[in-house]
Design a protein around this motif. Sequence first.
Motif, mmCIF file in Angstrom:
data_model
loop_
_atom_site.group_PDB
_atom_site.id
_atom_site.type_symbol
_atom_site.label_atom_id
_atom_site.label_comp_id
_atom_site.label_asym_id
_atom_site.label_seq_id
_atom_site.Cartn_x
_atom_site.Cartn_y
_atom_site.Cartn_z
ATOM 1 N N UNK A 200 21.350 -3.523 7.420
ATOM 2 C CA UNK A 200 20.476 -3.082 8.345
ATOM 3 C C UNK A 200 20.626 -1.586 8.929
ATOM 4 N N UNK A 201 21.939 -1.375 9.233
ATOM 5 C CA UNK A 201 22.404 -0.139 9.800
ATOM 6 C C UNK A 201 22.166 0.954 8.634
ATOM 7 N N UNK A 202 22.413 0.733 7.478
ATOM 8 C CA UNK A 202 22.125 1.580 6.541
ATOM 9 C C UNK A 202 20.640 1.941 6.397
ATOM 10 N N UNK A 203 19.968 1.000 6.292
ATOM 11 C CA UNK A 203 18.427 1.161 6.281
ATOM 12 C C UNK A 203 17.991 2.170 7.620
ATOM 13 N N UNK A 204 18.513 2.009 8.723
ATOM 14 C CA UNK A 204 18.106 2.931 9.801
ATOM 15 C C UNK A 204 18.626 4.239 9.387
ATOM 16 N N UNK A 205 20.068 4.334 8.906
ATOM 17 C CA UNK A 205 20.279 5.659 8.772
ATOM 18 C C UNK A 205 19.505 6.514 7.666
ATOM 19 N N UNK A 206 19.081 5.709 6.617
ATOM 20 C CA UNK A 206 18.072 6.372 5.604
ATOM 21 C C UNK A 206 16.768 6.383 6.055
ATOM 22 N N UNK A 207 16.041 5.473 6.686
ATOM 23 C CA UNK A 207 14.803 5.832 7.434
ATOM 24 C C UNK A 207 14.660 6.934 8.236
ATOM 25 N N UNK A 208 15.592 7.187 9.299
ATOM 26 C CA UNK A 208 15.632 8.148 10.275
ATOM 27 C C UNK A 208 16.788 9.084 10.134
ATOM 28 N N UNK A 209 17.138 9.759 9.086
ATOM 29 C CA UNK A 209 18.452 10.615 8.972
ATOM 30 C C UNK A 209 18.338 11.857 10.168
ATOM 31 N N UNK A 210 17.238 11.975 10.832
ATOM 32 C CA UNK A 210 17.209 13.118 11.771
ATOM 33 C C UNK A 210 17.588 12.782 13.049
ATOM 34 N N UNK A 211 17.527 11.315 13.156
ATOM 35 C CA UNK A 211 17.669 10.727 14.789
ATOM 36 C C UNK A 211 19.232 10.904 14.948
ATOM 37 N N UNK A 212 19.364 11.296 16.159
ATOM 38 C CA UNK A 212 20.834 11.582 16.636
ATOM 39 C C UNK A 212 21.687 10.308 17.025
ATOM 40 N N UNK A 213 21.831 9.526 15.800
ATOM 41 C CA UNK A 213 22.612 8.312 16.052
ATOM 42 C C UNK A 213 23.882 8.615 16.577
ATOM 43 N N UNK A 214 24.316 7.287 17.398
ATOM 44 C CA UNK A 214 25.647 7.225 17.919
ATOM 45 C C UNK A 214 25.986 6.115 17.213
ATOM 46 N N UNK A 215 27.361 5.902 17.038
ATOM 47 C CA UNK A 215 28.025 4.595 16.518
ATOM 48 C C UNK A 215 27.438 3.465 17.508
ATOM 49 N N UNK A 216 27.361 3.601 18.828
ATOM 50 C CA UNK A 216 26.594 2.625 19.871
ATOM 51 C C UNK A 216 25.306 2.306 19.304
ATOM 52 N N UNK A 217 24.605 3.263 19.141
ATOM 53 C CA UNK A 217 23.237 2.982 18.746
ATOM 54 C C UNK A 217 23.128 1.913 17.564
#
Length: 300
Positions: A200-217
Motif C-alpha cells: 500500500x505504501x509503495x502504491x502511494x509513492x508511485x501514484x503521487x511521487x510529487x507529494x511531500x511524503x514523510x515517513x510518518x505520512x
Amino acid sequence: MDVLSDAIGVMRAGRPHSAEIRKRAPWGVRAAPFSGSGFHVVLEGTCWLIPPEGEPIGLGAGDVVCLPHGCGHALADSLSTPVVGAPIAALPEIRPTADAGAGAETVLLCGAYTLDQTRPHPLFEELPEVIHLPARLGRRSPLHAAVNLLGDEVANPDQGSGAVVSALLDMMLLYILRAWLAQESDGGWAATLGDPVIAAALRHIHQEPARPWTVEDLGATAGLSRAAFSRRFTSLVGKPPLGYLTWWRMTLAAQLLRDSDKPVQSIAQRTGYTSEFAFGKAFKRELGVSPGRYRQTSRR
C-alpha cells in the motif's frame, strides 16, 4: 498505477517484436546477448534451451521460458545436435545449423523487448537469468490465454495486427512476471508486494511521487508507527522509505527526460521539486550528471 507496471514502464524503450519460427530436426540456433528481455513459447513439439550457465532446460508444448536480462542462449531440437556442444560464445549467431531437416517439427513463438538497463527497478534486478514456466502451471491461466491470442495473431495477421501484437506482447511480459512472483512468494519482491502494508505504501509513492511524503505520512496510511513502518519497509524493500521515494522520483525523471520533450521545470514539479535548481542538485547527486546532460546523452 502499480509497482509491477511502473517497474516495466520506466525501463521500456522502443516497440516489442515477435515472430513464429518453424524448425524441423536437426536444428540449432544461437541468440547473442542483447539489452532487453526475451521469451520463447513452444507451440508445437519439443526443444532444449541451453543457457550460458547451468543445466539445459527441456521444453515441451505450452512451456514458456523468459530471459529477463537478455542473456545469450541456444535453442536446439536435441542435445546431440553438434551446435549445442560448443560454448555459447562460440556458437554461430542466430544461424540455423540445419534449415532443411526432415525430422520432427517444432513451432516456437519468440518475442523481445528493448529495455533501458541503466536504472533497473530492484524488482527487475532480482529476476533470474532464466524463468521457466511449464505448461502444467495451467493452460487456462491468463498467460496461456495471451499466448494463444498472440500465436493466432502472428500466424494470421489482419487489419490492426501491429497494434494488437504490441498490446499482447506487453500483456505477455506482465503475465510472465506475475507467474514468477506467484512462484517466489516466500521472499524478495514477491514477499514485498504480497505484504499489504508495504504494498500500500509503495502504491502511494508511485501514484503521487510529487507529494511531500514523510515517513510518518506513509506509516499512517498503513496504520503503523513511524519506527515500526520504517523497519518493516527497509527490511522488505532494501531501502528506507524516503530513500526509495527519492530513487523512484529520479528514475521517473530520467524516463521523462529520455522519452519526452517536457521542460525540466515541469519534470521537477512532477517529481516533487518546486525549484528547478533543487531538482537539478538531487538529480546530479543520484545519477552523476545534470538533467540537461542526461537528456542529451540518453538520446544519442
